[in-house]
Design an enzyme around this catalytic site. Structure first.
Site, PDB file in Angstrom:
ATOM      1  N   ASP A  26       0.847  -1.200   0.000  1.00 56.22           N
ATOM      2  CA  ASP A  26       0.000   0.000   0.000  1.00 56.22           C
ATOM      3  C   ASP A  26       0.884   1.252   0.000  1.00 56.22           C
ATOM      4  OD1 ASP A  26      -3.243   0.466   0.950  1.00 56.22           O
ATOM      5  OD2 ASP A  26      -1.873   2.172   1.018  1.00 56.22           O
ATOM      6  N   HIS A  67     -10.451  -5.207  -3.254  1.00 50.56           N
ATOM      7  CA  HIS A  67      -9.110  -5.533  -2.753  1.00 50.56           C
ATOM      8  C   HIS A  67      -9.225  -5.904  -1.294  1.00 50.56           C
ATOM      9  CE1 HIS A  67      -9.975  -1.240  -2.394  1.00 50.56           C
ATOM     10  NE2 HIS A  67      -9.270  -1.253  -1.270  1.00 50.56           N
ATOM     11  N   HIS A  89     -12.453  -0.900  -6.926  1.00 49.84           N
ATOM     12  CA  HIS A  89     -11.973  -2.156  -7.538  1.00 49.84           C
ATOM     13  C   HIS A  89     -11.605  -2.998  -6.331  1.00 49.84           C
ATOM     14  CE1 HIS A  89      -9.144  -4.212 -10.703  1.00 49.84           C
ATOM     15  NE2 HIS A  89      -9.206  -4.987  -9.620  1.00 49.84           N
TER      16      HIS A  89
HETATM   17  P1  5GP Z   1      -9.746   1.462   0.353  1.00 50.09           P
HETATM   18  O1  5GP Z   1      -9.708   2.829   0.988  1.00 50.09           O
HETATM   19  O2  5GP Z   1     -10.511   1.494  -0.953  1.00 50.09           O
HETATM   20  O3  5GP Z   1     -10.164   0.355   1.254  1.00 50.09           O
HETATM   21  O4  5GP Z   1      -8.240   1.120   0.006  1.00 50.09           O
HETATM   22  C1  5GP Z   1      -7.553   1.673  -1.060  1.00 50.09           C
HETATM   23  C2  5GP Z   1      -6.084   1.606  -0.717  1.00 50.09           C
HETATM   24  O5  5GP Z   1      -5.346   1.776  -1.907  1.00 50.09           O
HETATM   25  C3  5GP Z   1      -5.637   2.691   0.258  1.00 50.09           C
HETATM   26  O6  5GP Z   1      -5.083   2.088   1.423  1.00 50.09           O
HETATM   27  C4  5GP Z   1      -4.611   3.480  -0.537  1.00 50.09           C
HETATM   28  O7  5GP Z   1      -3.509   3.898   0.247  1.00 50.09           O
HETATM   29  C5  5GP Z   1      -4.183   2.508  -1.616  1.00 50.09           C
HETATM   30  N1  5GP Z   1      -3.770   3.140  -2.850  1.00 50.09           N
HETATM   31  C6  5GP Z   1      -4.452   4.098  -3.544  1.00 50.09           C
HETATM   32  N2  5GP Z   1      -3.766   4.436  -4.648  1.00 50.09           N
HETATM   33  C7  5GP Z   1      -2.632   3.659  -4.668  1.00 50.09           C
HETATM   34  C8  5GP Z   1      -1.522   3.556  -5.572  1.00 50.09           C
HETATM   35  O8  5GP Z   1      -1.423   4.234  -6.598  1.00 50.09           O
HETATM   36  N3  5GP Z   1      -0.561   2.643  -5.238  1.00 50.09           N
HETATM   37  C9  5GP Z   1      -0.630   1.861  -4.130  1.00 50.09           C
HETATM   38  N4  5GP Z   1       0.373   1.004  -3.903  1.00 50.09           N
HETATM   39  N5  5GP Z   1      -1.665   1.943  -3.253  1.00 50.09           N
HETATM   40  C10 5GP Z   1      -2.645   2.825  -3.519  1.00 50.09           C
HETATM   41 ZN    ZN Z   2     -10.130  -1.670 -11.893  1.00 46.00          ZN
END
Ligand code: 5GP
Ligand code: ZN
Length: 111
Positions: free
Chosen positions: A29, A97, A95
């Protein structure tokens, strides 16, 4: 498609990939919330957990998360797998994860 994870999968955005097979990638992340913070991401663009019936893929992602926990040496000390869905949970990338978090004591209930 304007999806950051699809772009990472296609190598259009740089990332630290630590695992890849025909269905799944794992990356670190960009904004880690624990000493170990890995994202397990299916190559198929699925926006919400409840929109898929692909239980084999979801099960495979869980097994890969466990494999990553072992590789990163947090299996025995403990780890957490998180799937944020929609606004109240703070889903920021549309997307699906799994977050794999470890390397420190986690609080319960989560914030
Ligand atoms: P969510 O908030 O949707 O549960 O998690 C998305 C995660 O993706 C976040 O923890 C954020 O830091 C990570 N993230 C967003 N953009 C990028 C990126 O460009 N590269 C990486 N490695 N992580 C990303
Ligand atoms: Zn996607």
């Amino acid at each position: 498609m304007d999806c950051v994870f699809c772009k990472i999968i296609k190598n259009e955005i740089k990332s630290e990939k630590i695992y890849e097979d025909e269905d799944v990638i794992c990356i670190r992340d960009i904004n880690p919330q624990a000493p170990i913070h890995i994202l397990i991401i299916p190559k198929k663009h699925i926006e919400k957990l409840y929109q898929t019936d692909e239980i084999e893929l979801l099960g495979k992602m869980l097994k890969i998360a466990c494999l990553m926990a072992e590789k990163e040496k947090i299996k025995e000390s403990g780890f957490r797998i998180v799937i944020n869905t929609n606004r109240n949970a703070g889903q920021s990338v549309e997307h699906i994860h799994f977050h794999l978090l470890g390397g420190r004591v986690m609080l319960w209930p989560p914030g």
